[in-house]
Design an enzyme around this catalytic site. Sequence first.
Site, PDB file in Angstrom:
ATOM      1  NE  ARG A  90      -0.282  -0.373   4.894  1.00 37.50           N
ATOM      2  CZ  ARG A  90      -0.824  -0.480   6.078  1.00 37.50           C
ATOM      3  NH1 ARG A  90      -2.105  -0.273   6.214  1.00 37.50           N
ATOM      4  NH2 ARG A  90      -0.110  -0.789   7.133  1.00 37.50           N
ATOM      5  CE  LYS A 110       1.610   2.424   6.876  1.00 41.83           C
ATOM      6  NZ  LYS A 110       2.214   2.284   8.217  1.00 41.83           N
ATOM      7  CG  ASP A 249       8.246  -8.053   6.130  1.00 45.27           C
ATOM      8  OD1 ASP A 249       8.357  -9.037   6.889  1.00 45.27           O
ATOM      9  OD2 ASP A 249       7.243  -7.317   6.119  1.00 45.27           O
ATOM     10  CG  ASN A 250       7.975  -4.973   9.293  1.00 49.05           C
ATOM     11  OD1 ASN A 250       7.633  -4.629   8.165  1.00 49.05           O
ATOM     12  ND2 ASN A 250       7.145  -5.574  10.130  1.00 49.05           N
ATOM     13  CG  ASP A 259       7.845  -1.108   7.735  1.00 48.53           C
ATOM     14  OD1 ASP A 259       7.339  -0.200   7.051  1.00 48.53           O
ATOM     15  OD2 ASP A 259       8.614  -1.944   7.261  1.00 48.53           O
TER      16      ASP A 259
END
Length: 483
Positions: A90, A110, A249-250, A259
Site C-alpha cells: 500500500r 503510505k 521485511d520490517n 514500519d
Amino acid sequence: MEYAPEFDNSYARQLSGFYTRLQPTPLKGARLLYHSKPLAQELGLDAHWFTEPKTAVWAGEALLPGMEPLAQVYSGHQFGMWAGQLGDGRGILLGEQRLNDGRYMDWHLKGAGLTPYSRMGDGRAVLRSVIREFLASEALHHLGIPTSRALTIVTSDHPIYREQTERGAMLLRVAESHIRFGHFEHFYYRQQPKQVQQLADYVIARHWPQWVGHQECYRLWFTDVVERTARLMAHWQTVGFAHGVMNTDNMSILGITMDYGPFGFLDDYVPGYICNHSDHQGRYAYDNQPAVALWNLHRLGHALSGLMSADQLQLALEAYEPALMVAYGEQMRAKLGFLERDSQDNDLLTGLLSLMIKEGRDYTRTFRLLSEVEVHSAQSPLRDDFIDRAAFDDWYRRYRSRLQQESIDDDQRQQSMKAANPKYILRNYLAQQAITQAEKDDIQPLQRLHQALQQPFTDQPEFDDLAALPPDWGKHLEISCSS
C-alpha cells in the site's frame, strides 16, 4: 523565488526488475490534516508547501518533476516463518529528494492504493494507524533514535473497512532508504544471486561509498549493518520501546526504526511486555527484541552468503553482541548518572530494575525522578514510589555511595541525567486520545502532543499532564496489527 525540491529515483534507474511502476490512487475528499514543521524545515519546504494548491502532492493527486513512483518487491520471514513474496502492498516510493548537503531522502506515500503486492489487502491506511506512525517516528527521532520520519498526514472522507469502518488516510514518510533485509531475501530465495549482488552494490555505493572497490567491501558493509542494528536495539531497550512486528521485511538495511504498527512504550517495567495482541507466543516481546534482531541478521547473512565466505559472515555476525553491550551499557550508565565504569554498576542497575518489577513501577517516571537525586541528601524523590522502603533504602544507600565516586557536582549530573531520561514519551493512551479527537477534525491534542514530544528531555510545565502516569485503562490498551 519559491524553493523547488530536486528529485531523482536511482532505485528506478539502476534496479530494473526490483519494482513495479504505478501511480498513487487518490482518496475521496482528501485534505491535509497536519504536518511536521521541523521536518519540513529540514527538507527546505516553507509554509507555502502546506497550503491548498500543494495538498495534491501529499494526497497522491500530483507528482513533482523528477518523481518516478514505484512499488518495491521484497520477501521476508514473519514470526519466524518464511512468508515468501511480500512487497509494498500500500506504499509507493515517489522519488528521492536531493538535499543541499548532498544526501538523498526517499519520499514514500503510505496508503496510496492497490499495488501488485497488496495480496489480500486494499492498499489503504486508516487515520488511526497514520497518526500513530507519525507520532512514533517523530517521538523516536527527538529521543535520538535512528528512524524514518513522517512529514504529512492526509485525511479523507473515504471509508476503509477494518474491525470497523474508519477514515482512509495517507502518510508521507521520509527516510534515506526503504531497503529492508527482505529485499535481499527475496532474490536469494528466488535463486537470483546476480540480483542479490546488484542490490548490495547499489546499497554500498549509495550509503557506504568509502568501501566501493575494497577487497572486503561486503564483509565491511555487513559488519556495519550488524553493528547499526545492535545499536538500534540498545536504543529501543533503554527508552522502553517495543516495536511489535520485527519481521525481516520490517528491518532496515540502514539500522533505522521503520514500519510502525502495534508498537508501545513501557508503562510499568514489565520485561516480557507484548505490545502486539497478535503475538500470542511473545516472540516480539520487549525483552526478546535484541535476540530477534540477531536472528534476523542471521537470515540476512544467509541471503548474502554468495557474496562472502562462511568465515567472513561469522566474523561480521560476531560483532553484534559486543556492539549491543557497549551501546546498552553506555546508555544505561548515562541514565544512572555514571560517567565512569565501575564493577558495581551492573548490580546497581539490576537491583533497581528488580525493585521496579517487584512493585510494578513506571519505567520512564522512575528514571526521570532518579535524575533529581542529590548525592548528599538521604531523602530520595523516589522513595515514596516504593512500598518496600527497606529494600529501596538499601539500594539507595549503595547508589549514593557510587555517585560520590563521580567527579561532577549535583547540578551537572542532574542535567546530564535528564538528557538521558525523557520526561515525555508516546504512551499508547496519549496517542489514542489524539486519534479520537483527530477523527472529529480536532487536531489540537495531536498538535500539542507532537509539540511536547519534540523536546522529550526538557521540563515543559505547560505539558505536565502529558508526563503524568497513565490511568488504569491506559495501561491495558490492546493494539491491533490492522492498519
